[in-house]
Every structure is written in structure tokens, then in C-alpha cells.
Enzyme design. Structure first.
Site, PDB file in Angstrom:
ATOM      1  N   ASP A   1     -37.632  16.973 -12.452  1.00  0.00           N
ATOM      2  CA  ASP A   1     -36.876  16.155 -13.423  1.00  0.00           C
ATOM      3  C   ASP A   1     -35.689  15.438 -12.771  1.00  0.00           C
ATOM      4  OD1 ASP A   1     -36.053  15.175 -15.988  1.00  0.00           O
ATOM      5  OD2 ASP A   1     -34.766  16.947 -16.283  1.00  0.00           O
TER       6      ASP A   1
ATOM      7  N   GLU B   1     -27.913  11.039 -18.529  1.00  0.00           N
ATOM      8  CA  GLU B   1     -28.654  11.609 -19.663  1.00  0.00           C
ATOM      9  C   GLU B   1     -27.726  12.047 -20.795  1.00  0.00           C
ATOM     10  OE1 GLU B   1     -31.672  12.256 -21.042  1.00  0.00           O
ATOM     11  OE2 GLU B   1     -31.952  10.510 -19.748  1.00  0.00           O
TER      12      GLU B   1
ATOM     13  N   HIS C   1     -30.616   6.796 -27.956  1.00  0.00           N
ATOM     14  CA  HIS C   1     -30.654   7.356 -26.596  1.00  0.00           C
ATOM     15  C   HIS C   1     -31.141   6.301 -25.607  1.00  0.00           C
ATOM     16  CE1 HIS C   1     -31.413  10.749 -23.649  1.00  0.00           C
ATOM     17  NE2 HIS C   1     -32.125   9.762 -23.139  1.00  0.00           N
ATOM     18  N   GLU C   2     -32.245   5.628 -25.964  1.00  0.00           N
ATOM     19  CA  GLU C   2     -32.825   4.642 -25.036  1.00  0.00           C
ATOM     20  C   GLU C   2     -31.920   3.443 -24.853  1.00  0.00           C
ATOM     21  OE1 GLU C   2     -35.945   7.265 -24.586  1.00  0.00           O
ATOM     22  OE2 GLU C   2     -34.834   5.841 -23.379  1.00  0.00           O
TER      23      GLU C   2
ATOM     24  N   HIS D   1     -29.094   4.013 -22.494  1.00  0.00           N
ATOM     25  CA  HIS D   1     -29.409   3.883 -21.062  1.00  0.00           C
ATOM     26  C   HIS D   1     -29.109   2.465 -20.584  1.00  0.00           C
ATOM     27  CE1 HIS D   1     -30.905   7.721 -19.826  1.00  0.00           C
ATOM     28  NE2 HIS D   1     -31.874   7.762 -20.737  1.00  0.00           N
TER      29      HIS D   1
ATOM     30  N   TYR E   1     -29.656   7.951 -11.344  1.00  0.00           N
ATOM     31  CA  TYR E   1     -30.475   8.805 -12.198  1.00  0.00           C
ATOM     32  C   TYR E   1     -31.053  10.005 -11.448  1.00  0.00           C
ATOM     33  CZ  TYR E   1     -33.241   9.623 -16.468  1.00  0.00           C
ATOM     34  OH  TYR E   1     -33.755  10.129 -17.640  1.00  0.00           O
TER      35      TYR E   1
ATOM     36  N   HIS F   1     -32.481  16.025 -17.419  1.00  0.00           N
ATOM     37  CA  HIS F   1     -32.597  16.361 -18.842  1.00  0.00           C
ATOM     38  C   HIS F   1     -32.249  17.828 -19.103  1.00  0.00           C
ATOM     39  CE1 HIS F   1     -35.319  12.803 -18.598  1.00  0.00           C
ATOM     40  NE2 HIS F   1     -34.736  12.522 -19.731  1.00  0.00           N
TER      41      HIS F   1
HETATM   42  O1  LIG Z   1     -34.999   8.286 -21.925  1.00  0.00           O
HETATM   43  C1  LIG Z   1     -35.273   9.356 -21.415  1.00  0.00           C
HETATM   44  O2  LIG Z   1     -34.388  10.077 -20.842  1.00  0.00           O
HETATM   45  C2  LIG Z   1     -36.694   9.875 -21.415  1.00  0.00           C
HETATM   46  C3  LIG Z   1     -37.469   8.924 -20.489  1.00  0.00           C
HETATM   47  C4  LIG Z   1     -38.685   9.583 -19.907  1.00  0.00           C
HETATM   48  C5  LIG Z   1     -39.345   8.676 -18.910  1.00  0.00           C
HETATM   49  C6  LIG Z   1     -38.741   8.457 -17.688  1.00  0.00           C
HETATM   50  C7  LIG Z   1     -39.382   7.603 -16.776  1.00  0.00           C
HETATM   51  C8  LIG Z   1     -40.577   6.970 -17.116  1.00  0.00           C
HETATM   52  C9  LIG Z   1     -41.144   7.193 -18.358  1.00  0.00           C
HETATM   53  C10 LIG Z   1     -40.507   8.042 -19.265  1.00  0.00           C
HETATM   54  C11 LIG Z   1     -37.307   9.879 -22.821  1.00  0.00           C
HETATM   55  C12 LIG Z   1     -36.747  10.979 -23.749  1.00  0.00           C
HETATM   56  C13 LIG Z   1     -36.637  12.344 -23.090  1.00  0.00           C
HETATM   57  O3  LIG Z   1     -35.628  13.030 -23.183  1.00  0.00           O
HETATM   58  N1  LIG Z   1     -37.707  12.745 -22.416  1.00  0.00           N
HETATM   59  C14 LIG Z   1     -37.665  14.017 -21.705  1.00  0.00           C
HETATM   60  C15 LIG Z   1     -38.260  15.152 -22.586  1.00  0.00           C
HETATM   61  C16 LIG Z   1     -39.714  14.925 -22.857  1.00  0.00           C
HETATM   62  C17 LIG Z   1     -40.208  14.039 -23.776  1.00  0.00           C
HETATM   63  N2  LIG Z   1     -41.540  14.076 -23.773  1.00  0.00           N
HETATM   64  C18 LIG Z   1     -41.978  14.978 -22.823  1.00  0.00           C
HETATM   65  C19 LIG Z   1     -43.260  15.356 -22.416  1.00  0.00           C
HETATM   66  C20 LIG Z   1     -43.365  16.285 -21.427  1.00  0.00           C
HETATM   67  C21 LIG Z   1     -42.225  16.837 -20.808  1.00  0.00           C
HETATM   68  C22 LIG Z   1     -40.934  16.476 -21.188  1.00  0.00           C
HETATM   69  C23 LIG Z   1     -40.844  15.535 -22.208  1.00  0.00           C
HETATM   70  C24 LIG Z   1     -38.451  13.912 -20.409  1.00  0.00           C
HETATM   71  O4  LIG Z   1     -39.139  12.869 -20.219  1.00  0.00           O
HETATM   72  O5  LIG Z   1     -38.324  14.861 -19.625  1.00  0.00           O
HETATM   73  C25 LIG Z   1     -35.369  10.592 -24.311  1.00  0.00           C
HETATM   74  C26 LIG Z   1     -35.327  10.971 -25.789  1.00  0.00           C
HETATM   75  C27 LIG Z   1     -36.708  11.462 -26.165  1.00  0.00           C
HETATM   76  C28 LIG Z   1     -37.631  11.057 -24.990  1.00  0.00           C
HETATM   77 ZN   LIG Z   2     -32.603   9.536 -21.234  1.00  0.00          ZN
END
Ligand SMILES: O=C(O)[C@H](CCc1ccccc1)CC1(C(=O)N[C@@H](Cc2c[nH]c3ccccc23)C(=O)O)CCCC1
Ligand SMILES: [Zn+2]
Ligand SMILES: [Ca+2]
Length: 313
Positions: free
Chosen positions: A223, A168, A144-145, A148, A159, A228
Site C-alpha cells: 500500500d 491520505e 476524498h477523491e 486528492h 504518495y 491507507h
Molecule cells: O483514493 C484513494 O485513496 C483510493 C484509490 C485507490 C487506487 C489507487 C491507485 C489506482 C487505482 C485505485 C480509493 C479509496 C480507498 O481508500 N481505497 C483503499 C481501500 C480499498 C478500497 N477498495 C479496496 C479493494 C481492495 C483492497 C483495498 C481497497 C485502497 O485502494 O487501498 C478512497 C475512498 C474509498 C476508495
Molecule cells: Zn485516497
């Protein structure tokens, strides 16, 4: 000292043993593979935040070529797997198509329940042990990362809002193509104490509260405009193209994962652009499938029916 290529081994987050490329120099082995593009390097962030100028941190080393840091082992070994997927399946040399070095940092933040591509490298939190285990422990997350980075060097989808949801979705789609045993995202690291759940589902986005039809899209400001969340709409379309099914009364005959991956790769790298909407996504996928399989092919029909099924006409 010359920097000699070697093969190291170690234990991943889930306790599994794996091998990967290392480099031997000056009596020490490093998590640095040299054979893929300009190299793959995995660093220890020592709890620095993802915004810290201290990143990437220290290149992870061992005097024995055996590595016991599970988060580092998986970040490194899975980066190799994702590199190999893009090279072998799509003929793409690293995320930029030009062999760019792939850099990761593990142990980012303190019990950080997340991961990210920060524009230059991948960063992985350790999780708090309740919401997440160390996030590099899931091949889905690594794919996934890194996707990006592919998106940023191709369609460069903005984004936020619909283009952000497509950004996403591209990352979830290729995560599911690389970690191809299911249509779940993050299942290996999400809620260690709760079996069988995941962060997201592409086969049933609604299982985790995400929309599976355009009429159910989130239109608020959270978000980045639900990137997401609304990814579920395009994720469901992709699932239907690959696996088939009947969704809100519309039947799709599946064409399989491999052809689906080729359609989305071509859409992402040839037709999508920074401000693409869901309507643009449908057109890009139809055109990509037409280029690959012909206008009157079952592949094109599957794409049309899948987007109709999720309310994108
Ligand atoms: O790559 C992405 O889209 C997410 C990147 C998040 C981020 C963005 C900006 C700065 C720092 C971090 C990370 C992932 C993600 O989908 N994060 C979601 C779900 C999530 C993960 N941990 C969390 C903790 C709290 C709430 C939501 C979340 C989000 O950040 O929304 C991708 C795969 C798994 C983690
Ligand atoms: Zn992502
Ligand atoms: Ca998975």
C-alpha cells in the site's frame, strides 16, 4: 444550438431523489453544470479501466432531464456539494483554486471495488455488490477523491510512506468535514449486506486495523508504505482536535469541526510540502492554529495535545 443551463433530477445509488445542474442542447439534457468554475461534467466509462485512454467516456445524457443512473446522479450531485464546500467554507474555487473543470466517470472497470483521482479526473467503480455498491454513492468518497486534487495542487504530498499517509489523511479529513454526520469513511457504500461498518474510522482507526498511535505505524512496503493504514494516526489526531477525548492517557479539549477544518486547510495549503513527515504535520498544524487563533489559544493547545496523544512530538 446554444447550451442552456437547466436543473435536472434523478435517483441516487441509495434510491434518494436529488436535483443538480444540467445543460440543454440540441434536444438533449447532459450531466454538465456550467455555473461552478469551468463546469462539472459526468461521463459513462462503459466499463473501461481507470488506465484506459477511452476515459472520460460519453457525457451522460437524457431526453427528459430525469436521470435514472444512480452512480452518475450521485457522482454529479456530490461533486457539486464538494465544490460548494471548498468555495463557501475555504474560499477555494474548484480543486486548483482557479475554477478547474471537474470531470468524473462512472461505471469504470467491471465490478471494480474502488475509486480514484487519476490526476485529471475522478473515476468510480460499480463495486461487486458484496464489498461495495457503486462508490460514488457516498459523499465521503467523492470528497476524498476531489481532495486528492486539492492536495496535488497545493502541498503535493508524495504518495508513499509518511507523506503519503498525510496525503491520505487530508482526503479522509475533508471527506469527514463535507459528509459531516460522522467520522466514518465509505460507510454508505461499503459491504451493503453488513450494516454499520465502514472502510475506515477516524474516531477509532483501530476498529478497522489501522494504527491510532505513531508507535504502531506500519513500516512495510504494502500500500505504498501503508498510506491507507498510517493515515489512521493523523486521522485520530484530527478527530481529537475536533471532538476532544483522552487517548493513551493524554486529554484533549475539543474545538469543534469548523475550526479544525480551518486549521487543516491552512496547514495543507500554506505549510505542508511534498516530503512532509508526521513531525512536519504537527508543526504545520500548530503554526496554522497559531496564525488563526493565537499562540496561547485553546485551539493551539488542542493541536499540541492531540499530536502528543498519538505519539507525534
Ligand atoms: O483514493 C484513494 O485513496 C483510493 C484509490 C485507490 C487506487 C489507487 C491507485 C489506482 C487505482 C485505485 C480509493 C479509496 C480507498 O481508500 N481505497 C483503499 C481501500 C480499498 C478500497 N477498495 C479496496 C479493494 C481492495 C483492497 C483495498 C481497497 C485502497 O485502494 O487501498 C478512497 C475512498 C474509498 C476508495
Ligand atoms: Zn485516497
Ligand atoms: Ca461518513
Amino acid at each position: 444550438w446554444n447550451a442552456a443551463e437547466a436543473t435536472g433530477s434523478g435517483t441516487g445509488v441509495l434510491g434518494d431523489t436529488k436535483t443538480f445542474e444540467t445543460t440543454y442542447s440540441g434536444g438533449t439534457y447532459y450531466l454538465w453544470g456550467q455555473s461552478r468554475g469551468e463546469g462539472i461534467k459526468t461521463h459513462h466509462a462503459k466499463n473501461a479501466s481507470y488506465t484506459s485512454p477511452k476515459l472520460p467516456g460519453t457525457l451522460i445524457s437524457s431526453t427528459t432531464n430525469t436521470f435514472t443512473d444512480g452512480a452518475a446522479v450521485d457522482a454529479h450531485a456530490y461533486a457539486e456539494k464538494v465544490y460548494d464546500y471548498y468555495k463557501l467554507v475555504h474560499g477555494r474555487n474548484s480543486y486548483d483554486g482557479n475554477g478547474a473543470a471537474i470531470v468524473s466517470s462512472v461505471h469504470v472497470g467491471r465490478s471494480w471495488n474502488n475509486a480514484a483521482w487519476i490526476g485529471t479526473q475522478m473515476v468510480y467503480g460499480d463495486g461487486d455488490g458484496m464489498t461495495f455498491r457503486p462508490l460514488s454513492g457516498d459523499l465521503d468518497v467523492v470528497a476524498h477523491e476531489l481532495t486528492h486534487a486539492v492536495t496535488d495542487t497545493t502541498a503535493d504530498l508524495i504518495y508513499q510512506n509518511e507523506s503519503g499517509a498525510l496525503n491520505e489523511s487530508m482526503s479522509d479529513i475533508f471527506a469527514a468535514m463535507v459528509d459531516s454526520d460522522n467520522w466514518l469513511i465509505g460507510e454508505d457504500v461499503y459491504t451493503p449486506n453488513i450494516p454499520g461498518d465502514a472502510l475506515r474510522s477516524m474516531s477509532d482507526p483501530a476498529a478497522y486495523g489501522d494504527p491510532d498511535h505513531y508507535s504502531k505505524r506500519y513500516t512495510g512496503n504494502e500500500d505504498n508504505g501503508g498510506v491507507h493504514i498510517n493515515s489512521g494516526i493523523n486521522n485520530k489526531a484530527c478527530y481529537l482536535i475536533a471532538q476532544g477525548g483522552t487517548h493513551y492517557g493524554v486529554t484533549v479539549t475539543g474545538i469543534g469541526r469548523d475550526k479544525t477544518a480551518k486549521i487543516y486547510y491552512r496547514a495543507l495549503t500554506v505549510y505542508l510540502h511534498p516530503s512532509s513527515t508526521f513531525a512536519d504535520m504537527r508543526q504545520a498544524a500548530v503554526q496554522a492554529a497559531t496564525d488563526l487563533y493565537g499562540a496561547s489559544s485553546p485551539e493551539v493547545q488542542a493541536v499540541k495535545n492531540a499530536y502528543t496523544a498519538v505519539g507525534v512530538n
